[in-house]
Enzyme design. Structure first.
Site: not given
Length: 440
Positions: A401-403
């Site tokens: 969901d995110k870097t």
């Protein structure tokens, strides 16, 4: 303060729930759900029929049940029925015992949760009640590090500004703390037992739903109406942190809580191996049908061309037609079913017995694995569903969901300018770092 118009009045009359604080008689008339929960799949009454129904979803079990029915017909059976009934019952009983052990663990876990105790403010006193005894409208007091009993509206907290902090790891997996706050008007009550016992507010809120990030309602108290939102509510499954105490009124209990609304009903889980075995069984059954059909066709040709003329020596049964063509077809159909029974050994029922034994033993090895024991909390590994042992470690998709979840966020210094002076390195045409004479 104006009334909070979160839905139309007609909608309120039909679907909203009204809760009166410290008034169990009035709330009992609305038949709200109790706070006892169950995540088990079976009980004593439903275990046998439900478990058998689920087991006969397996193609092999259904096939052997069909085979038992064929063996009860004396005209086509060449083997006694017990040759199939005994191994089939053994498989069913072994699987039922394994499922019963799994479900017993769920009942045990449910009992442990339902028998937790929490503080309830009742008739100018603080009493301890089990979670399963909590009802909608009860006023409860939570202490630091305590799990929230049900979905509650916050009356007051130990913090001067009405703030409290919760951990929502069991809801959304996040370990960072989230802030919730009581209404400014009710925060002044504090933890005074007499004032809390005399609190006669009425909460009107939306019907039970599974939206974790939304709550709409109104509190009517002292002839005034105050709007309520998600920040004024603590959900079941969260845990109070860094707050000495919180007092609140139960809005949703048990199966009506947002946690339980988002919990899927227990279902019969099938692993990749189970699905693969079904595909293999389908292939074996197709081969069996073709083989029996070939034998049946050969029988029809033989009976119509040879056997019909030898009835004086090999008479047909009385229920077989004397017509050559019709009688030969009838015999061919009976031979087809007889070969289905005779060649039933090609379907490996013993393979299911072996798999069930392996799963049961593997689950025990996982439970006994000392390397999976977490000593600080005294928590060993525990297999809750032995059906899915072989699924461990098998990953098909990874969602991020995110870097930074699967990669590293690393910043490397290149160069910078401070008061017009450059600091750092530059790159030449070959990509090598060199010291620029104009850069310090």
């Amino acid at each position: 303060m104006k009334h909070f118009p979160f839905f139309k009045k007609k909608h309120i009359e039909e679907e909203s729930r009204k809760i009166r604080a410290n008034d169990p008689e009035s709330n009992a008339l609305n038949n709200f759900a109790g706070n006892e929960v169950s995540t088990a799949r079976y009980n004593l009454a439903t275990f046998l029929p439900k478990n058998l129904f689920e087991q006969f979803h397996r193609l092999a079990n259904a096939y052997f049940l069909f085979l038992v029915c064929l063996q009860l017909i004396p005209q086509i059976s060449s083997l006694p029925p017990y040759t199939t009934i005994v191994p089939l019952c053994f498989v069913l009983i072994l699987t039922a015992i394994k499922d019963a052990v799994d479900d017993f663990g769920r009942h045990k876990s449910d009992k442990e949760v339902n028998n937790r105790e929490t503080q309830v403010i009742y008739q100018n006193d603080i009493v301890y009640r089990k979670w399963k005894e909590i009802q909608v409208g009860d006023m409860i007091q939570l202490s630091n590090d305590e799990f929230v009993t049900a979905d509650i509206f916050i009356i007051s907290t130990s913090e001067p500004n009405g703030l409290c902090y919760i951990e929502t790891a069991e809801l959304d997996g996040e370990t960072n703390l989230k802030a919730r706050q009581s209404l400014e008007e009710t925060q002044g009550i504090g933890d005074d037992v007499d004032d809390l016992s005399n609190f006669n507010g009425e909460i009107e809120c939306e019907p039970a739903n599974n939206n974790l990030n939304k709550f709409q309602g109104n509190l009517t108290w002292n002839n005034k109406t105050y709007p309520l939102k998600n920040e004024n509510v603590l959900l079941r499954g969260t845990r109070l942190r860094n707050t000495q105490w919180v007092v609140g009124i139960v809005c949703y209990a048990g199966s009506d809580t947002k946690l339980m609304k988002n919990t899927n009903k227990p279902s019969f889980k099938r692993s990749h191996i189970d699905r693969l075995l079904d595909k293999i069984i389908i292939g074996i059954l197709i081969f069996l049908v073709l083989l029996c059909a070939t034998m049946s066709i050969c029988c029809i040709f033989w009976e119509s061309n040879v056997g019909y003329y030898f009835r004086s020596y090999l008479p047909w049964e009385s229920y077989i037609s004397n017509n050559k063509t019709k009688g030969s077809i009838q015999l061919g159909l009976l031979v087809f079913l007889s070969y289905v029974i005779t060649l039933s050994a090609v379907v490996p029922i013993s393979l299911y017995v072996s798999i069930e034994f392996v799963r049961l033993l593997q689950s025990k090895w996982i439970d006994w694995d000392i390397n999976m024991y977490y000593e600080p909390n005294n928590v060993p590994a525990h297999v809750k569903t032995t059906t899915l042992n072989e699924e461990l470690g098998q990953i098909q998709y990874i969602f991020s969901d995110k870097t930074g979840t699967l990669t590293q966020n690393i910043m490397t210094f290149k160069k910078c300018s401070i008061q017009g002076k450059l600091y750092g390195y530059v790159m030449d045409n070959n990509g090598n770092e060199i010291q620029d004479p104009n850069v310090i």
